[in-house]
Scaffold this motif. Structure first.
Motif, short mmCIF file in Angstrom:
data_model
loop_
_atom_site.label_atom_id
_atom_site.label_comp_id
_atom_site.label_asym_id
_atom_site.label_seq_id
_atom_site.Cartn_x
_atom_site.Cartn_y
_atom_site.Cartn_z
N LYS A 39 0.83 -1.21 0.00
CA LYS A 39 0.00 0.00 0.00
C LYS A 39 0.87 1.26 0.00
O LYS A 39 0.52 2.26 -0.63
CB LYS A 39 -0.92 -0.01 1.22
CG LYS A 39 -1.94 -1.14 1.19
CD LYS A 39 -2.85 -1.09 2.41
CE LYS A 39 -3.88 -2.21 2.35
NZ LYS A 39 -4.80 -2.18 3.54
N MET A 40 2.01 1.19 0.71
CA MET A 40 2.91 2.35 0.73
C MET A 40 3.53 2.57 -0.64
O MET A 40 3.64 3.71 -1.12
CB MET A 40 4.01 2.14 1.77
CG MET A 40 3.52 2.10 3.21
SD MET A 40 4.87 1.72 4.35
CE MET A 40 6.01 3.05 4.01
N LEU A 41 3.92 1.50 -1.31
CA LEU A 41 4.58 1.63 -2.61
C LEU A 41 3.63 2.11 -3.68
O LEU A 41 4.05 2.76 -4.64
CB LEU A 41 5.20 0.28 -3.00
CG LEU A 41 6.37 -0.20 -2.15
CD1 LEU A 41 6.85 -1.57 -2.59
CD2 LEU A 41 7.53 0.80 -2.21
N SER A 43 1.59 4.43 -3.46
CA SER A 43 1.47 5.88 -3.42
C SER A 43 2.75 6.59 -3.82
O SER A 43 2.74 7.79 -4.09
CB SER A 43 1.06 6.34 -2.01
OG SER A 43 2.06 5.95 -1.07
N ILE A 44 3.88 5.87 -3.83
CA ILE A 44 5.14 6.56 -4.11
C ILE A 44 5.80 6.13 -5.41
O ILE A 44 6.56 6.88 -5.99
CB ILE A 44 6.15 6.34 -2.96
CG1 ILE A 44 6.54 4.86 -2.86
CG2 ILE A 44 5.62 6.84 -1.65
CD1 ILE A 44 7.64 4.61 -1.85
N THR A 45 5.49 4.92 -5.89
CA THR A 45 6.19 4.45 -7.08
C THR A 45 5.79 5.22 -8.33
O THR A 45 6.56 5.31 -9.28
CB THR A 45 5.91 2.96 -7.32
OG1 THR A 45 4.50 2.75 -7.33
CG2 THR A 45 6.55 2.11 -6.22
N GLY A 46 4.57 5.80 -8.33
CA GLY A 46 4.15 6.52 -9.52
C GLY A 46 4.98 7.76 -9.78
O GLY A 46 5.19 8.14 -10.92
N LYS A 56 13.46 -2.10 -4.56
CA LYS A 56 13.07 -3.09 -5.58
C LYS A 56 13.08 -4.50 -5.00
O LYS A 56 12.21 -5.32 -5.32
CB LYS A 56 14.01 -2.99 -6.77
CG LYS A 56 13.89 -1.70 -7.57
CD LYS A 56 14.87 -1.70 -8.74
CE LYS A 56 14.76 -0.42 -9.56
NZ LYS A 56 15.72 -0.39 -10.69
N MET A 57 14.06 -4.78 -4.15
CA MET A 57 14.15 -6.10 -3.55
C MET A 57 12.94 -6.36 -2.65
O MET A 57 12.33 -7.43 -2.70
CB MET A 57 15.44 -6.23 -2.74
CG MET A 57 15.66 -7.61 -2.12
SD MET A 57 17.20 -7.71 -1.20
CE MET A 57 16.82 -6.59 0.16
N LEU A 58 12.59 -5.36 -1.84
CA LEU A 58 11.42 -5.51 -0.96
C LEU A 58 10.14 -5.65 -1.77
O LEU A 58 9.24 -6.41 -1.40
CB LEU A 58 11.32 -4.31 -0.02
CG LEU A 58 12.33 -4.26 1.13
CD1 LEU A 58 12.15 -2.99 1.94
CD2 LEU A 58 12.15 -5.47 2.04
N MET A 59 10.06 -4.93 -2.87
CA MET A 59 8.88 -5.06 -3.73
C MET A 59 8.78 -6.48 -4.28
O MET A 59 7.70 -7.07 -4.33
CB MET A 59 8.95 -4.05 -4.89
CG MET A 59 8.74 -2.61 -4.48
SD MET A 59 8.96 -1.46 -5.88
CE MET A 59 7.64 -2.03 -6.96
N GLY A 60 9.93 -7.04 -4.70
CA GLY A 60 9.93 -8.41 -5.21
C GLY A 60 9.52 -9.42 -4.15
O GLY A 60 8.75 -10.34 -4.42
N VAL A 61 10.04 -9.23 -2.93
CA VAL A 61 9.67 -10.13 -1.84
C VAL A 61 8.18 -10.02 -1.53
O VAL A 61 7.50 -11.02 -1.30
CB VAL A 61 10.52 -9.81 -0.58
CG1 VAL A 61 10.01 -10.62 0.61
CG2 VAL A 61 11.98 -10.12 -0.84
#
Length: 231
Positions: A39-41, A43-46, A56-61
């Motif tokens: 949920k945090m990503l 709002s910020i990845t855009g 990126k690693m945490l997103m993959g996990v």
């Protein structure tokens, strides 16, 4: 039995708080990665063109657990069940007990406790008139480690063949030289039971010191593991 219960109680007390914090940290990390981080990503990845590699690693996990988390959970259950079944088998117990003897600090604790049990039990049995071969059969089941017990079986076979107890005991490499010397002197003087019982307090004191070192190191190791998880 009272001594064993005291040792177990002391270790549980020493490890209770660090282990609780470690488990809580692992569970909290899983909740953050699985539910909060996505949920945090969102709002910020855009607005971020290039994300750093830790993100990126945490997103993959997080994506992996979202897609395959239930498979990982089932796999862990099968691994734990398989490990428990393997450890109960004769070969598994032998390998597991051998591994424990090689673990730093823990191995010295197990050996120290076993030496104290060997000394006091063998001294008490021989003092009561039990033959050395019958006494060794009882002693091997009090050591709490199958590798050490198998060494006693080999020692017993060689004693049955006519060798003195001290010789195969020393060649096994599993027992301290002081114990071997005490057994040798006891056999030559005919006071094996008396010398063993007198030495039992010394070996028990060494076991207590090894246990205290282990209980001092264990919480630090668990806290270190927690630090790795947080990092």
């Amino acid at each position: 039995l009272e001594r064993d219960e005291k040792v177990r109680s002391g270790m549980k007390t020493a490890a209770a708080y660090p282990l609780f914090v470690l488990v809580l940290g692992v569970v909290s990390s899983f909740v953050v990665i699985r539910f909060i981080l996505p949920k945090m990503l969102e709002s910020i990845t855009g607005g971020v063109g290039i994300l750093p590699w830790p993100t990126k690693m945490l997103m993959g996990v997080s994506e992996f657990f979202a897609s395959y988390g239930w498979i990982v959970f089932l796999l862990l259950i099968f691994i734990v069940a398989g490990f428990v079944k393997w450890k109960k088998s004769p070969a598994g117990r032998m390998d597991w007990d051998g591994f424990k003897l090689k673990v730093p600090v823990l191995g010295s604790v197990i050996k120290s406790i076993a030496v104290g049990r060997f000394t006091r039990t063998l001294g008490a049995l021989t003092q009561s008139g039990i033959t050395i071969l019958d006494a060794l059969k009882v002693v091997r089941d009090t050591l709490g480690n199958e590798v050490l017990a198998s060494e006693i079986d080999e020692v017993s076979d060689r004693v049955c063949a006519g060798e003195p107890l001290a010789e195969p005991l020393g060649q096994s490499g599993m027992f301290p030289p002081l114990l071997v010397q005490i057994v040798s002197i006891g056999e030559h003087t005919g006071k094996l039971d008396e010398l063993l019982l007198n030495a039992a307090d010394t070996f028990d004191a060494q076991a207590d010191a090894a246990i205290n070192r282990f209980m001092a190191v264990l919480p630090a190791v668990l806290i270190l593991l927690l630090g790795i998880v947080i990092a």
